[in-house]
Design a protein around this motif. Sequence first.
Motif, PDB file in Angstrom:
ATOM      1  N   HIS A 297      14.430 -11.018  21.058  1.00 57.33           N
ATOM      2  CA  HIS A 297      15.983 -11.593  21.351  1.00 57.33           C
ATOM      3  C   HIS A 297      16.680 -10.680  22.299  1.00 57.33           C
ATOM      4  CE1 HIS A 297      15.381 -13.628  17.280  1.00 57.33           C
ATOM      5  NE2 HIS A 297      15.471 -14.569  18.194  1.00 57.33           N
ATOM      6  N   PRO A 298      17.583 -11.280  23.133  1.00 57.65           N
ATOM      7  CA  PRO A 298      17.909 -12.563  23.195  1.00 57.65           C
ATOM      8  C   PRO A 298      16.927 -13.474  24.060  1.00 57.65           C
ATOM      9  CG  PRO A 298      18.782 -11.150  24.983  1.00 57.65           C
ATOM     10  CD  PRO A 298      18.376 -10.045  24.095  1.00 57.65           C
TER      11      PRO A 298
ATOM     12  N   VAL B 239      11.714 -14.509  28.030  1.00 56.27           N
ATOM     13  CA  VAL B 239      12.242 -15.388  29.240  1.00 56.27           C
ATOM     14  C   VAL B 239      11.125 -16.408  29.133  1.00 56.27           C
ATOM     15  CG1 VAL B 239      12.577 -15.627  31.639  1.00 56.27           C
ATOM     16  CG2 VAL B 239      13.240 -13.407  30.505  1.00 56.27           C
ATOM     17  N   ILE B 240      11.616 -17.635  29.013  1.00 53.75           N
ATOM     18  CA  ILE B 240      11.079 -18.879  29.081  1.00 53.75           C
ATOM     19  C   ILE B 240      11.589 -19.624  30.203  1.00 53.75           C
ATOM     20  CG2 ILE B 240      10.528 -21.262  28.064  1.00 53.75           C
ATOM     21  CD1 ILE B 240      11.417 -19.813  25.460  1.00 53.75           C
ATOM     22  N   CYS B 241      10.398 -20.220  31.220  1.00 50.30           N
ATOM     23  CA  CYS B 241      10.661 -20.691  32.451  1.00 50.30           C
ATOM     24  C   CYS B 241      10.354 -22.026  32.353  1.00 50.30           C
ATOM     25  CB  CYS B 241       9.992 -20.067  33.757  1.00 50.30           C
ATOM     26  SG  CYS B 241      10.759 -18.265  34.237  1.00 50.30           S
ATOM     27  N   THR B 242      11.296 -22.974  32.835  1.00 49.92           N
ATOM     28  CA  THR B 242      10.745 -24.281  33.229  1.00 49.92           C
ATOM     29  C   THR B 242       9.972 -24.498  34.398  1.00 49.92           C
ATOM     30  OG1 THR B 242      12.986 -25.138  34.232  1.00 49.92           O
ATOM     31  CG2 THR B 242      12.682 -24.960  31.821  1.00 49.92           C
TER      32      THR B 242
ATOM     33  N   LEU C 216      10.069  -9.659  38.276  1.00 57.61           N
ATOM     34  CA  LEU C 216      10.257 -10.143  36.912  1.00 57.61           C
ATOM     35  C   LEU C 216       9.041 -11.031  36.590  1.00 57.61           C
ATOM     36  CD1 LEU C 216      13.808 -10.202  36.535  1.00 57.61           C
ATOM     37  CD2 LEU C 216      12.483  -8.410  35.695  1.00 57.61           C
ATOM     38  N   LYS C 217       8.685 -11.011  35.156  1.00 56.50           N
ATOM     39  CA  LYS C 217       7.698 -12.087  35.007  1.00 56.50           C
ATOM     40  C   LYS C 217       8.052 -12.684  33.551  1.00 56.50           C
ATOM     41  CE  LYS C 217       3.471  -9.786  36.967  1.00 56.50           C
ATOM     42  NZ  LYS C 217       2.230  -9.315  36.737  1.00 56.50           N
ATOM     43  N   PRO C 218       7.912 -14.065  33.637  1.00 56.89           N
ATOM     44  CA  PRO C 218       8.175 -14.652  32.468  1.00 56.89           C
ATOM     45  C   PRO C 218       7.516 -14.376  31.196  1.00 56.89           C
ATOM     46  CG  PRO C 218       7.371 -16.180  33.893  1.00 56.89           C
ATOM     47  CD  PRO C 218       7.540 -15.069  34.577  1.00 56.89           C
ATOM     48  N   HIS C 219       7.776 -14.551  30.017  1.00 56.50           N
ATOM     49  CA  HIS C 219       7.017 -14.664  28.849  1.00 56.50           C
ATOM     50  C   HIS C 219       6.136 -16.087  28.592  1.00 56.50           C
ATOM     51  CE1 HIS C 219       9.836 -11.481  28.443  1.00 56.50           C
ATOM     52  NE2 HIS C 219       8.798 -10.481  28.023  1.00 56.50           N
TER      53      HIS C 219
ATOM     54  N   VAL D 149      20.026 -18.818  25.344  1.00 58.31           N
ATOM     55  CA  VAL D 149      21.132 -18.728  26.491  1.00 58.31           C
ATOM     56  C   VAL D 149      20.276 -19.613  27.787  1.00 58.31           C
ATOM     57  CG1 VAL D 149      22.080 -17.360  28.244  1.00 58.31           C
ATOM     58  CG2 VAL D 149      21.986 -16.746  26.040  1.00 58.31           C
ATOM     59  N   ILE D 150      20.873 -20.242  28.516  1.00 54.48           N
ATOM     60  CA  ILE D 150      20.166 -20.928  29.474  1.00 54.48           C
ATOM     61  C   ILE D 150      21.022 -20.803  30.791  1.00 54.48           C
ATOM     62  CG2 ILE D 150      19.666 -23.230  30.383  1.00 54.48           C
ATOM     63  CD1 ILE D 150      19.777 -24.408  27.570  1.00 54.48           C
TER      64      ILE D 150
END
Length: 206
Positions: free
Chosen positions: A7-8, A33-36, A48-51, A97-98
């Motif tokens: 979190h967050p 971090v979740i990327c669509t 930066l890299k998403p998870h 959070v979006i």
Amino acid sequence: MKNIFKHPVVILANGVFPQHEKPSSILSSAGTVICTDGSANYLEALSLKPHVIIGDLDSLKDKDSFEGLIVNDPNQNNTDLEKAIEFCIMNAQKEIVILGAVGGRDDMSYANIQLLFKYYEKIEIKIITDYFLIECIKGKKIFTSFNGQRISLVAKKHNSVISTSNLKYDINGKINSSVSLISNESLGNEFTIACSYPLIVFRGHN
């Protein structure tokens, strides 16, 4: 799969990449971090890299080199943002959070904000843009605020019963389609809203 979440939890949607200090600081301090889909391309410029990347993957670059979790969901009956929210719900997350939910296509911006009505009972969602923190409530809630904060409201149903306190233009009663609920202001460090049906609340950044 719960252990992948720290979190967050932030979902980065494929709208306009946030520039304001508020969303930018949230992104940089995110635990997960979740990327669509193609929103992952934005992070590369920031080193930066998403998870997690989730969606139909039709606009994702360099997916073969990604070392995190890829959730390939080709379902065309819901958007990539819906897929990401439902992924969080499925994995027992309580709040998200979006970022990047607005900008670009106006129809997508509208649809993304309307998702708050769909999911507010299942997970606590805050959409943060370059201008507002946006969330959905039902019932009574006290908000932290500051004097002069811009407050706008969007009711899900006409004839919703809404009451407020400590706003410049307080509301008390049924609201119909001819009443504008935008560009109100907070009068201090908190204000209260009570509503009979779901209500989207916009709070401007300081």
